[in-house]
Design a protein around this motif. Structure first.
Motif, PDB file in Angstrom:
ATOM      1  N   HIS A 223       0.870  -1.168   0.000  1.00  0.00           N
ATOM      2  CA  HIS A 223       0.000   0.000   0.000  1.00  0.00           C
ATOM      3  C   HIS A 223       0.913   1.227   0.000  1.00  0.00           C
ATOM      4  O   HIS A 223       2.127   1.091  -0.027  1.00  0.00           O
ATOM      5  N   CYS A 264      -4.741   5.678   0.113  1.00  0.00           N
ATOM      6  CA  CYS A 264      -3.775   4.679  -0.303  1.00  0.00           C
ATOM      7  C   CYS A 264      -3.344   5.043  -1.719  1.00  0.00           C
ATOM      8  O   CYS A 264      -4.174   5.308  -2.570  1.00  0.00           O
ATOM      9  N   GLU A 266      -1.133   3.194  -3.654  1.00  0.00           N
ATOM     10  CA  GLU A 266      -0.505   2.079  -4.358  1.00  0.00           C
ATOM     11  C   GLU A 266      -1.620   1.092  -4.677  1.00  0.00           C
ATOM     12  O   GLU A 266      -2.253   0.573  -3.765  1.00  0.00           O
ATOM     13  N   CYS A 268      -3.814  -1.616  -4.775  1.00  0.00           N
ATOM     14  CA  CYS A 268      -3.661  -2.751  -3.870  1.00  0.00           C
ATOM     15  C   CYS A 268      -4.825  -3.720  -3.962  1.00  0.00           C
ATOM     16  O   CYS A 268      -5.018  -4.546  -3.092  1.00  0.00           O
ATOM     17  N   HIS A 272      -9.061  -0.596  -3.517  1.00  0.00           N
ATOM     18  CA  HIS A 272      -7.942   0.337  -3.321  1.00  0.00           C
ATOM     19  C   HIS A 272      -8.416   1.785  -3.261  1.00  0.00           C
ATOM     20  O   HIS A 272      -8.010   2.552  -2.391  1.00  0.00           O
ATOM     21  N   MET A 275      -9.784   3.189   0.036  1.00  0.00           N
ATOM     22  CA  MET A 275      -8.954   3.005   1.237  1.00  0.00           C
ATOM     23  C   MET A 275      -8.523   4.371   1.777  1.00  0.00           C
ATOM     24  O   MET A 275      -7.352   4.724   1.776  1.00  0.00           O
TER      25      MET A 275
END
Ligand SMILES: [Cu+2]
Length: 341
Positions: A223, A264, A266, A268, A272, A275
């Motif tokens: 993340h 977040c 990245e 993921c 995602h 997040m």
């Protein structure tokens, strides 16, 4: 292009054009990166305008058609092998690159420095698809008791440490450099934790004007911890040390109170984009009350502690999302803020 920069009243309007959409920083590190970004653009624009000017001058002043009209010869005067000019055009780009390099290193060094003497240390755990925040250390002048606060949860940490090795008689015992595949000993566990859920955005309460350290670790995939107003993000890895990642970063201070969304950064997995978290920057006095409330009321949720210090109990910069696939098909994927399910 000009119209897209709608807010054009100087000086803020001009800054909005030059920063190309970057948010206003709230940390000294962010300010350093912001200034670097803006001045790099200023330098790039100046060089670009000079170069475009030269191109256009050459194209329109000395083109073949124009010279034919003037009755000039086939070739203009040839000016190659001008040694001073060629030396100048070699040295100048080197100076430009060296200048950019100098300011890059300066901004980067300040941002990643680990000498800021943090008074609050926060453990950040990323997992699919939410965040857990815990207070690892709080300096005496921010605890309300005068004594330093050590927030490590020794009991759960000891349990996590037990996952480091498989029993030797297990099938394929200790496969990763002698460690178990299920090793969770690198994660940090704290007495006071704030954990996000599908119904509630985790709110990380932090004091302003205080050096803070963040320690990042992932419980599963990669993340990235990103608060846009910090103008900084750092990847959140499982086993950060084994993956050659520095899990710590520090900020000198948060310069103003308020609610700042975190994300977040990245990719993921499925959720995602949902997040999110919130950094709630409060005054050091409020933070002292907050830590006191949470140590004295370990069962109370974060929202109650926020209410107790006169803050909005739930996130105000973002909201939870519905994450069940059936509910998201019609595009109505926004939960009622903090609805209880
Ligand atoms: Cu993520």
């Amino acid at each position: 292009m000009a119209l897209t920069g709608c807010e054009v009243a100087p000086p803020e309007g001009l800054a909005k054009v030059l920063d190309m959409g970057w948010p206003d920083p709230i940390t000294p590190e962010g300010t350093q990166l912001y200034n670097f970004w803006v001045w790099t653009w200023v330098a790039a624009w100046i060089i670009g305008i000079i170069m475009w000017g030269l191109f256009l001058t050459v194209i329109f002043k000395w083109n073949d058609k124009k010279r034919a009209k003037e009755g000039a010869g086939e070739f203009p005067k040839q000016l190659q092998y001008n040694v001073p000019l060629e030396l100048g055009l070699t040295i100048l780009p080197i100076i430009i690159v060296m200048t950019l390099f100098f300011f890059t290193v300066q901004a980067q060094t300040q941002t990643t420095a680990l000498d800021k003497d943090p008074k609050v240390t926060v453990d950040v755990t990323g997992y699919q698809w939410n965040w857990k925040f815990g207070y690892a250390k709080v300096d005496g002048d921010l605890t309300g008791t005068g004594a330093d606060y050590d927030g490590a949860d020794a009991e759960r940490q000891a349990l996590a440490d037990k996952t480091k090795y498989d029993p030797e008689d297990a099938h394929n015992a200790n496969p990763i450099h002698g460690y178990s595949e299920g090793d969770l000993s690198y994660l940090n566990f704290n007495e006071i934790e704030t954990m996000g859920s599908t119904e509630e955005i985790p709110v990380l309460v932090l004091p302003t004007d205080t050096p803070i350290e963040f320690r990042l670790a992932s419980a599963d995939v990669n993340h990235a911890f990103w608060v846009p107003e910090f103008l900084f993000k750092r990847d959140v890895y499982a086993h950060p040390e084994n993956n050659q990642q520095q899990r710590r970063f520090q900020i000198e201070k948060i310069e103003k109170t308020g609610a700042f969304v975190g994300r977040c950064a990245e990719m993921c997995g499925t959720y995602h984009s949902m997040m999110n978290f919130e950094v709630r920057a409060v005054t050091p006095d409020q933070f002292r009350d907050y830590i006191q409330f949470r140590t004295e009321n370990p069962q109370a949720p974060n929202s109650e502690a926020l209410k107790a210090i006169g803050e909005e109990p739930y996130a105000t910069s973002t909201h939870p999302f519905v994450t069940d696939r059936v509910g998201t098909r019609d595009g109505e994927n926004v939960n009622e803020p903090n609805a209880t399910v």
